[in-house]
Design a protein around this motif. Structure first.
Motif, mmCIF file in Angstrom:
data_model
loop_
_atom_site.group_PDB
_atom_site.id
_atom_site.type_symbol
_atom_site.label_atom_id
_atom_site.label_comp_id
_atom_site.label_asym_id
_atom_site.label_seq_id
_atom_site.Cartn_x
_atom_site.Cartn_y
_atom_site.Cartn_z
ATOM 1 N N ILE A 26 1.249 -1.017 0.276
ATOM 2 C CA ILE A 26 0.143 -0.251 0.118
ATOM 3 C C ILE A 26 1.059 1.680 -0.110
ATOM 4 C CG2 ILE A 26 -1.264 1.867 1.611
ATOM 5 C CD1 ILE A 26 -2.974 -1.299 2.174
ATOM 6 N N LYS A 27 2.004 1.316 0.989
ATOM 7 C CA LYS A 27 2.885 2.431 0.892
ATOM 8 C C LYS A 27 3.366 2.587 -0.315
ATOM 9 C CE LYS A 27 3.432 3.040 6.268
ATOM 10 N NZ LYS A 27 3.989 2.344 6.762
ATOM 11 N N TYR A 28 4.073 1.000 -1.063
ATOM 12 C CA TYR A 28 4.835 1.376 -2.332
ATOM 13 C C TYR A 28 3.918 1.831 -3.354
ATOM 14 C CZ TYR A 28 8.535 -0.120 -5.628
ATOM 15 O OH TYR A 28 9.529 0.306 -6.469
ATOM 16 N N VAL A 29 2.730 1.734 -2.911
ATOM 17 C CA VAL A 29 1.690 2.422 -4.151
ATOM 18 C C VAL A 29 1.122 3.910 -3.961
ATOM 19 C CG1 VAL A 29 -0.451 2.301 -5.123
ATOM 20 C CG2 VAL A 29 0.472 -0.303 -5.141
ATOM 21 N N GLU A 30 1.713 4.188 -3.067
ATOM 22 C CA GLU A 30 1.417 5.258 -2.548
ATOM 23 C C GLU A 30 2.368 6.080 -3.347
ATOM 24 O OE1 GLU A 30 1.129 6.150 1.078
ATOM 25 O OE2 GLU A 30 -1.329 5.143 1.563
ATOM 26 N N SER A 31 3.537 5.786 -2.861
ATOM 27 C CA SER A 31 5.395 6.383 -3.764
ATOM 28 C C SER A 31 5.201 6.024 -5.296
ATOM 29 C CB SER A 31 6.599 5.332 -3.119
ATOM 30 O OG SER A 31 6.830 4.611 -4.378
ATOM 31 N N ILE A 32 4.756 5.045 -5.733
ATOM 32 C CA ILE A 32 4.156 5.612 -7.545
ATOM 33 C C ILE A 32 3.929 6.513 -7.994
ATOM 34 C CG2 ILE A 32 3.520 3.961 -8.876
ATOM 35 C CD1 ILE A 32 4.146 1.494 -8.340
ATOM 36 N N GLU A 33 2.638 6.886 -6.804
ATOM 37 C CA GLU A 33 1.387 7.963 -7.119
ATOM 38 C C GLU A 33 2.128 9.165 -6.864
ATOM 39 O OE1 GLU A 33 -1.533 7.212 -4.322
ATOM 40 O OE2 GLU A 33 -2.194 5.574 -6.132
ATOM 41 N N GLN A 34 3.151 9.526 -6.182
ATOM 42 C CA GLN A 34 3.982 10.814 -5.876
ATOM 43 C C GLN A 34 5.262 10.907 -7.461
ATOM 44 O OE1 GLN A 34 5.623 9.674 -1.599
ATOM 45 N NE2 GLN A 34 3.855 10.196 -1.007
ATOM 46 N N ARG A 36 5.213 9.904 -10.436
ATOM 47 C CA ARG A 36 4.314 9.998 -11.181
ATOM 48 C C ARG A 36 3.370 11.415 -11.707
ATOM 49 N NH1 ARG A 36 0.581 6.111 -10.600
ATOM 50 N NH2 ARG A 36 -1.731 7.138 -9.610
ATOM 51 N N LYS A 37 2.753 12.280 -10.478
ATOM 52 C CA LYS A 37 2.915 13.444 -9.937
ATOM 53 C C LYS A 37 4.213 14.139 -10.562
ATOM 54 C CE LYS A 37 0.699 16.753 -7.948
ATOM 55 N NZ LYS A 37 1.491 18.292 -7.811
ATOM 56 N N ALA A 38 5.340 13.410 -10.046
ATOM 57 C CA ALA A 38 6.346 13.946 -9.826
ATOM 58 C C ALA A 38 6.614 14.084 -11.260
ATOM 59 C CB ALA A 38 7.796 14.093 -9.322
ATOM 60 N N VAL A 39 6.605 13.258 -12.106
ATOM 61 C CA VAL A 39 7.389 13.985 -13.364
ATOM 62 C C VAL A 39 6.170 13.853 -14.509
ATOM 63 C CG1 VAL A 39 6.371 11.108 -14.256
ATOM 64 C CG2 VAL A 39 8.372 11.875 -15.454
ATOM 65 N N GLU A 40 5.051 13.484 -13.959
ATOM 66 C CA GLU A 40 3.768 14.817 -15.272
ATOM 67 C C GLU A 40 4.037 16.021 -14.714
ATOM 68 O OE1 GLU A 40 0.281 13.191 -13.086
ATOM 69 O OE2 GLU A 40 0.000 11.501 -14.953
ATOM 70 N N ASP A 41 3.995 16.465 -13.761
ATOM 71 C CA ASP A 41 4.572 18.062 -13.192
ATOM 72 C C ASP A 41 6.281 18.338 -13.874
ATOM 73 O OD1 ASP A 41 2.209 17.824 -11.712
ATOM 74 O OD2 ASP A 41 3.724 17.934 -10.283
ATOM 75 N N THR A 42 6.645 17.972 -13.620
ATOM 76 C CA THR A 42 7.561 17.858 -14.561
ATOM 77 C C THR A 42 7.884 18.135 -15.863
ATOM 78 O OG1 THR A 42 8.906 17.549 -13.499
ATOM 79 C CG2 THR A 42 10.547 17.765 -15.186
ATOM 80 N N ALA A 69 13.401 11.807 -12.821
ATOM 81 C CA ALA A 69 12.156 11.584 -12.139
ATOM 82 C C ALA A 69 11.657 10.604 -13.190
ATOM 83 C CB ALA A 69 10.956 12.725 -12.874
ATOM 84 N N VAL A 70 11.787 10.651 -14.323
ATOM 85 C CA VAL A 70 10.847 8.825 -15.384
ATOM 86 C C VAL A 70 11.515 8.086 -14.830
ATOM 87 C CG1 VAL A 70 11.106 8.132 -17.612
ATOM 88 C CG2 VAL A 70 10.736 10.372 -16.997
ATOM 89 N N ILE A 71 12.864 7.938 -14.352
ATOM 90 C CA ILE A 71 13.400 6.541 -13.760
ATOM 91 C C ILE A 71 13.256 6.072 -12.935
ATOM 92 C CG2 ILE A 71 15.929 5.662 -13.496
ATOM 93 C CD1 ILE A 71 17.670 7.509 -15.211
ATOM 94 N N ASP A 72 12.807 7.167 -11.762
ATOM 95 C CA ASP A 72 12.492 6.717 -10.541
ATOM 96 C C ASP A 72 11.180 5.844 -11.027
ATOM 97 O OD1 ASP A 72 12.290 7.153 -7.164
ATOM 98 O OD2 ASP A 72 10.899 8.082 -7.824
ATOM 99 N N TYR A 73 9.623 6.842 -11.941
ATOM 100 C CA TYR A 73 8.731 6.065 -11.562
ATOM 101 C C TYR A 73 8.645 4.681 -12.455
ATOM 102 C CZ TYR A 73 3.528 6.271 -13.901
ATOM 103 O OH TYR A 73 2.395 5.806 -14.380
ATOM 104 N N THR A 75 10.612 2.712 -11.920
ATOM 105 C CA THR A 75 11.482 1.349 -11.843
ATOM 106 C C THR A 75 11.214 0.767 -10.533
ATOM 107 O OG1 THR A 75 13.731 2.673 -12.300
ATOM 108 C CG2 THR A 75 14.038 1.129 -10.556
ATOM 109 N N LYS A 76 9.754 2.443 -10.464
ATOM 110 C CA LYS A 76 9.146 1.542 -9.143
ATOM 111 C C LYS A 76 7.779 0.999 -9.654
ATOM 112 C CE LYS A 76 9.634 5.355 -5.708
ATOM 113 N NZ LYS A 76 9.542 6.543 -5.312
ATOM 114 N N VAL A 77 7.005 1.740 -10.851
ATOM 115 C CA VAL A 77 6.134 0.575 -11.657
ATOM 116 C C VAL A 77 6.687 -1.008 -11.647
ATOM 117 C CG1 VAL A 77 4.894 0.549 -13.086
ATOM 118 C CG2 VAL A 77 5.326 2.358 -12.130
#
Length: 221
Positions: A26-34, A36-42, A69-73, A75-77
């Motif tokens: 659950i927490k990991y999915v929350e980190s994925i959502e964060q 995704r938002k970071a890469v979209e905002d950028t 930001a893309v790598i972070d997103y 990789t997490k997914v």
């Protein structure tokens, strides 16, 4: 994800497979959502920044932020899919290996290109090249730990060329690498081996930690 993401702990077995007791999807999915938002905002920021007359000078540094930001997103997914869908690791783990290979190759190159622009006489970039260089050295050292495992690097190179990036081995023009990878995945599943013990997962986590450390070092005031 960080190096401490693999602490020694108990492994639990349920209808989803085997997983460490510290894993919190659950927490990991929350980190994925964060992420995704970071890469979209950028991406939206870049669209606006392109209208600037000095965009050419700012481009390498700003696009580097986007790439991190893309790598972070991504990789997490992919880590999430490998860990939460162990029965389908044949699919997800090969693409995680392909992704890791590209990160190890391309991230240092992208950082180097951005630093060269920051140091170019007359550039409009306000980024600090020395700060980026110091963070880059730490990232290269972290990547070097992975690259020292030459057997692993050879394996993901083969996996990239014969299974993940191409549907058929280019040298032999056969499906042999994919067949071998399927058999490996099947035998691993039959033994009840958790993806958390996978070297691809482990090194992807370490590469992600290095990317996050770099980003924090250059973006934190």
């Amino acid at each position: 994800m960080s190096d401490t993401a693999y602490p020694n702990g108990r492994f639990l077995r349920d209808d989803q497979g085997v997983r460490p007791d510290w894993w919190d999807p659950i927490k990991y999915v929350e980190s994925i959502e964060q992420a995704r938002k970071a890469v979209e905002d950028t991406a939206f920021v870049i669209v606006s920044a392109k209208k600037r007359p000095d965009w050419g000078s700012h481009r390498p540094g700003v696009e580097l932020i986007f790439y991190m930001a893309v790598i972070d997103y991504e990789t997490k997914v992919m880590l999430h899919e490998v860990l939460e869908s162990p029965k389908d690791r044949y699919v997800w783990e090969k693409y995680l290996a392909l992704h890791l290979h590209e990160v190890l190759e391309r991230a240092p190159q992208a950082i180097g290109a951005a630093i060269r622009e920051m140091r170019r006489p007359g550039t409009a970039s306000k980024a600090d090249p020395e700060r980026h260089e110091a963070a880059a050295r730490d990232l290269r050292e972290a990547f070097k730990e992975i690259r020292r495992d030459t057997e692993f690097m050879t394996a993901i190179e083969s996996l990239r060329n014969g299974v993940a990036a191409h549907h058929m081995d280019k040298k032999s023009a056969t499906m042999d690498p994919s067949i071998d990878w399927m058999l490996t995945a099947a035998s691993t599943r039959a033994r009840g081996q958790t993806p958390f013990t996978s070297q691809i997962v482990e090194y992807s986590g370490k590469a992600l930690a290095a990317i996050q450390t770099f980003s924090h070092a250059v973006l934190t005031p």
